[in-house]
Design a protein around this motif. Structure first.
Motif, PDB file in Angstrom:
ATOM      1  N   GLU A   1      54.359  87.056  19.777  1.00  0.00           N
ATOM      2  CA  GLU A   1      53.838  88.137  20.613  1.00  0.00           C
ATOM      3  C   GLU A   1      53.113  89.198  19.785  1.00  0.00           C
ATOM      4  N   ARG A   2      53.640  89.551  18.613  1.00  0.00           N
ATOM      5  CA  ARG A   2      53.011  90.602  17.798  1.00  0.00           C
ATOM      6  C   ARG A   2      51.596  90.197  17.380  1.00  0.00           C
ATOM      7  N   GLU A   3      51.452  88.970  16.887  1.00  0.00           N
ATOM      8  CA  GLU A   3      50.133  88.520  16.431  1.00  0.00           C
ATOM      9  C   GLU A   3      49.166  88.370  17.603  1.00  0.00           C
ATOM     10  N   GLN A   4      49.664  87.880  18.746  1.00  0.00           N
ATOM     11  CA  GLN A   4      48.804  87.796  19.923  1.00  0.00           C
ATOM     12  C   GLN A   4      48.339  89.184  20.348  1.00  0.00           C
TER      13      GLN A   4
ATOM     14  N   ALA B   1      46.308  77.085  46.103  1.00  0.00           N
ATOM     15  CA  ALA B   1      45.843  77.598  44.818  1.00  0.00           C
ATOM     16  C   ALA B   1      45.344  76.458  43.946  1.00  0.00           C
ATOM     17  N   LYS B   2      44.375  76.766  43.092  1.00  0.00           N
ATOM     18  CA  LYS B   2      43.824  75.752  42.189  1.00  0.00           C
ATOM     19  C   LYS B   2      44.815  75.473  41.084  1.00  0.00           C
ATOM     20  N   PRO B   3      44.763  74.289  40.450  1.00  0.00           N
ATOM     21  CA  PRO B   3      45.623  74.024  39.297  1.00  0.00           C
ATOM     22  C   PRO B   3      45.322  75.022  38.193  1.00  0.00           C
ATOM     23  N   ALA B   4      46.352  75.427  37.466  1.00  0.00           N
ATOM     24  CA  ALA B   4      46.171  76.382  36.372  1.00  0.00           C
ATOM     25  C   ALA B   4      45.382  75.745  35.243  1.00  0.00           C
ATOM     26  N   ALA B   5      44.593  76.558  34.581  1.00  0.00           N
ATOM     27  CA  ALA B   5      43.843  76.070  33.426  1.00  0.00           C
ATOM     28  C   ALA B   5      44.788  75.742  32.292  1.00  0.00           C
ATOM     29  N   ALA B   6      44.430  74.751  31.494  1.00  0.00           N
ATOM     30  CA  ALA B   6      45.250  74.404  30.337  1.00  0.00           C
ATOM     31  C   ALA B   6      45.277  75.548  29.350  1.00  0.00           C
ATOM     32  N   PRO B   7      46.410  75.749  28.662  1.00  0.00           N
ATOM     33  CA  PRO B   7      46.485  76.849  27.696  1.00  0.00           C
ATOM     34  C   PRO B   7      45.365  76.773  26.677  1.00  0.00           C
ATOM     35  N   GLY B   8      44.766  77.939  26.424  1.00  0.00           N
ATOM     36  CA  GLY B   8      43.747  78.015  25.383  1.00  0.00           C
ATOM     37  C   GLY B   8      42.360  77.618  25.825  1.00  0.00           C
ATOM     38  N   THR B   9      42.167  77.322  27.147  1.00  0.00           N
ATOM     39  CA  THR B   9      40.852  76.878  27.582  1.00  0.00           C
ATOM     40  C   THR B   9      40.279  77.703  28.727  1.00  0.00           C
ATOM     41  N   PRO B  10      40.540  79.011  28.795  1.00  0.00           N
ATOM     42  CA  PRO B  10      40.000  79.758  29.915  1.00  0.00           C
ATOM     43  C   PRO B  10      38.494  79.751  29.984  1.00  0.00           C
ATOM     44  N   ALA B  11      37.840  79.801  28.817  1.00  0.00           N
ATOM     45  CA  ALA B  11      36.379  79.860  28.830  1.00  0.00           C
ATOM     46  C   ALA B  11      35.786  78.585  29.417  1.00  0.00           C
ATOM     47  N   SER B  12      36.273  77.411  28.967  1.00  0.00           N
ATOM     48  CA  SER B  12      35.721  76.162  29.471  1.00  0.00           C
ATOM     49  C   SER B  12      36.157  75.902  30.902  1.00  0.00           C
ATOM     50  N   ALA B  13      37.375  76.302  31.248  1.00  0.00           N
ATOM     51  CA  ALA B  13      37.868  76.079  32.601  1.00  0.00           C
ATOM     52  C   ALA B  13      37.087  76.890  33.607  1.00  0.00           C
ATOM     53  N   ALA B  14      36.512  77.998  33.160  1.00  0.00           N
ATOM     54  CA  ALA B  14      35.800  78.883  34.071  1.00  0.00           C
ATOM     55  C   ALA B  14      34.298  78.751  33.951  1.00  0.00           C
TER      56      ALA B  14
ATOM     57  N   ALA C   1      37.940  85.676  16.408  1.00  0.00           N
ATOM     58  CA  ALA C   1      38.774  86.405  15.451  1.00  0.00           C
ATOM     59  C   ALA C   1      39.877  85.509  14.911  1.00  0.00           C
ATOM     60  N   ALA C   2      40.470  84.706  15.781  1.00  0.00           N
ATOM     61  CA  ALA C   2      41.534  83.789  15.344  1.00  0.00           C
ATOM     62  C   ALA C   2      40.988  82.762  14.353  1.00  0.00           C
ATOM     63  N   GLU C   3      39.777  82.280  14.617  1.00  0.00           N
ATOM     64  CA  GLU C   3      39.159  81.305  13.704  1.00  0.00           C
ATOM     65  C   GLU C   3      38.970  81.903  12.316  1.00  0.00           C
ATOM     66  N   LEU C   4      38.600  83.179  12.252  1.00  0.00           N
ATOM     67  CA  LEU C   4      38.385  83.819  10.953  1.00  0.00           C
ATOM     68  C   LEU C   4      39.676  83.861  10.137  1.00  0.00           C
ATOM     69  N   GLY C   5      40.806  83.916  10.830  1.00  0.00           N
ATOM     70  CA  GLY C   5      42.090  83.909  10.133  1.00  0.00           C
ATOM     71  C   GLY C   5      42.769  82.558  10.135  1.00  0.00           C
ATOM     72  N   GLU C   6      42.036  81.507  10.601  1.00  0.00           N
ATOM     73  CA  GLU C   6      42.585  80.146  10.700  1.00  0.00           C
ATOM     74  C   GLU C   6      43.884  80.167  11.504  1.00  0.00           C
ATOM     75  N   LEU C   7      43.816  80.816  12.681  1.00  0.00           N
ATOM     76  CA  LEU C   7      44.985  80.994  13.535  1.00  0.00           C
ATOM     77  C   LEU C   7      44.769  80.306  14.871  1.00  0.00           C
ATOM     78  N   ASP C   8      45.877  79.898  15.497  1.00  0.00           N
ATOM     79  CA  ASP C   8      45.864  79.350  16.846  1.00  0.00           C
ATOM     80  C   ASP C   8      46.546  80.375  17.747  1.00  0.00           C
ATOM     81  N   TYR C   9      45.770  81.032  18.598  1.00  0.00           N
ATOM     82  CA  TYR C   9      46.304  82.120  19.413  1.00  0.00           C
ATOM     83  C   TYR C   9      47.579  81.721  20.148  1.00  0.00           C
TER      84      TYR C   9
END
Length: 505
Positions: free
Chosen positions: A285-288, A1-14, A272-280
């Motif tokens: 869990e509720r906010e995610q 299996a390939k190494p897992a993508a770093a958290p928060g970077t699925p778009a760039s990892a793919a 959407a997270a950027e609009l609320g100045e949030l880090d997913y």
């Protein structure tokens, strides 16, 4: 299996295919599927509209829907083999969106179809080759289910493809027999699953365990016609109907925890997270979950509006309005201020990503964004007061003891006065441990419709002369509804009609 993508970077990892040549981005998975079957003499056909030609279905819910007349023998086939990526919308389990790892309202279904051409052996061999060679899935991680009486499918998987029989399970009709209705074409199906934890072994494995397995490919062997008497008569020309969930395969290949964090959806969530100045990834869990709902529903309404569905209180339009209002309410719960127009900004991301699924979305972008902006503004006007009133109703219901239920009359008030779809009221009540009297709500709705019809029938038609004269005298009234709130603007009574004519002071 390939190494897992770093958290928060699925778009760039793919962003590109993996170093070993296997596809990892959503766009690449889609492209490789279609090219794989084109190389096997399948004609690539466009996605059908989300507004189906079939009058029995509200929305396009599966890749096979555009081919249903062919399967039913109502129209002749135009090609012997086809492959598509079909945009789909399902809302039957909307309450699970954002909660589970892979429930969606909008999704893409990749499919290959045979109309009386190839059948079981080719379908099984190609499905295996696509999964393990083209996509590079480790063979020992792929499991298969077959219909409990389908000895031929089991033999093909075991003896022709070479799957270890310990990873083949026989399942009943609920899971592995497909039918278009009580009568008509039908047949057994076989499904492929990916095993996230193969170290657990084969003994006692349950394919319904969503933490361990994900079903990613369904192959239907449409080989029977079910008569009104319930008899299964073999079809003269059996068909193949398949579906592979693009988002599910992306989750597997991008090695992210759920479908939402793939590059097909996560860029919308990030905006959407950027609009609320949030880090997913720093959220609870509720906010995610709220952000996942925003990501999912934004895709759905973008494609629905592009296909010609306008928000309304009936049919497909009600689906659009309900999804829009869920997004707006989620945004406010995340702390994104009401002055921020959320939907047009997050929908722009969905539009930018739409080209390979449906090129028409970019062509219709202006209409999509304008509709979203209008609908969001309309709901924002009543949302704060409606949320406050809803909280009061929940508190009152819980204070009464018993089963803590919001009355049908109160639920209708929220719907009629504040624009809350009853499903939103139901969800909010459930989160607070309360229920909603849906039967009472429906009764209130029917009573309101009856009053409306009665009022319409009672309108006097002999007032046309006086009203027409006044209209000509006073001129047109400018409409300000989309641009202004009502409260700050003064209104003036310019005339009154009574007793068949204008009243004089």
């Amino acid at each position: 299996a390939k190494p897992a993508a770093a958290p928060g970077t699925p778009a760039s990892a793919a962003a590109a295919d993996a170093a070993d040549g296997t596809p990892s981005s959503g766009a690449s998975i889609r492209r490789r599927f279609l090219e794989f079957y084109e190389a096997r003499a399948h004609s690539r056909l466009p996605s059908a509209s989300l507004i189906p030609e079939d009058p029995t279905v509200l929305l396009t819910i599966a890749g096979m829907l555009q081919f249903k007349p062919v399967f039913l023998g109502q129209v002749p086939r135009s090609v012997a083999r086809a492959t598509t990526t079909q945009k789909c919308v399902r809302t039957n389990d909307i309450e699970n969106v954002g909660v589970t790892k892979r429930h969606h309202t909008f999704f893409e279904m990749l499919g290959n179809f045979s109309f009386g051409d190839y059948f079981k052996e080719d379908a099984v061999r190609w499905a295996w080759e696509l999964a393990t060679v083209e996509y590079g899935l480790p063979k020992e991680r792929v499991w298969v289910s077959v219909y409990e009486d389908d000895d031929e499918a089991l033999r093909l998987w075991r003896d022709v493809v070479g799957v270890d029989e310990r990873r083949i399970q026989r399942l009943g009709a609920k899971d592995n027999f497909w039918a278009s209705g009580a009568t008509g074409p039908c047949g057994p199906c076989t499904e492929m699953y990916y095993d996230f934890t193969p170290e657990k072994g084969t003994e006692g494995a349950d394919l319904e365990d969503d933490e361990r397995f994900i079903e990613f490919y369904n192959v239907v062997f449409m080989q029977y016609n079910r008569t009104e008497a319930g008899e299964l008569v073999p079809l003269e020309n059996p068909n193949i109907d398949t579906g592979m969930g693009l988002e599910r395969m992306a989750q597997i290949l991008q090695e992210v925890p759920n479908n939402y964090e793939t590059d097909l959806i996560f860029p919308i969530i990030q905006r959407a997270a950027e609009l609320g100045e949030l880090d997913y990834h720093a959220l609870g869990e509720r906010e995610q979950r709220l952000l996942r709902v925003v990501g999912d529903h934004t895709r759905a309404v973008t494609y629905l509006i592009s296909d010609g569905v306008a928000a309304s209180n009936v049919g497909r339009g009600y689906v659009v309005r309900r999804l829009i209002r869920r997004v707006v309410r989620c945004a406010r719960q995340l702390g994104i201020p009401s002055e921020t127009s959320v939907l047009p900004q997050v929908a722009q991301v969905a539009i930018d990503m739409s080209a390979e699924c449906c090129p028409a979305v970019k062509e219709n972008a202006e209409r999509v964004l304008n509709e979203l902006e209008r609908e969001e503004a309309k709901f924002n006007f009543t949302l704060e007061r409606g949320d406050k009133r809803l909280a009061e109703m929940i508190d009152a219901a819980k204070a009464d003891g018993g089963d803590a239920t919001i009355s049908g009359a109160d639920a209708f008030l929220l719907y009629d006065t504040y624009g809350f779809p009853v499903e939103i009221t139901e969800e909010a009540a459930a989160e607070a441990g309360a229920g909603v009297d849906l039967e009472g709500f429906r009764a209130e709705m029917e009573a309101a419709q009856a009053r409306s019809k009665a009022a319409h029938a009672a309108v006097s038609l002999d007032m046309g002369g006086p009203l027409a004269a006044l209209a000509e005298e006073l001129g047109a009234t400018p409409f300000l509804g989309y641009d202004h709130e009502l409260a700050p603007h003064a209104a003036a009574v310019t005339a009154i009609v009574a007793g068949g004519g204008p009243a004089r002071g």
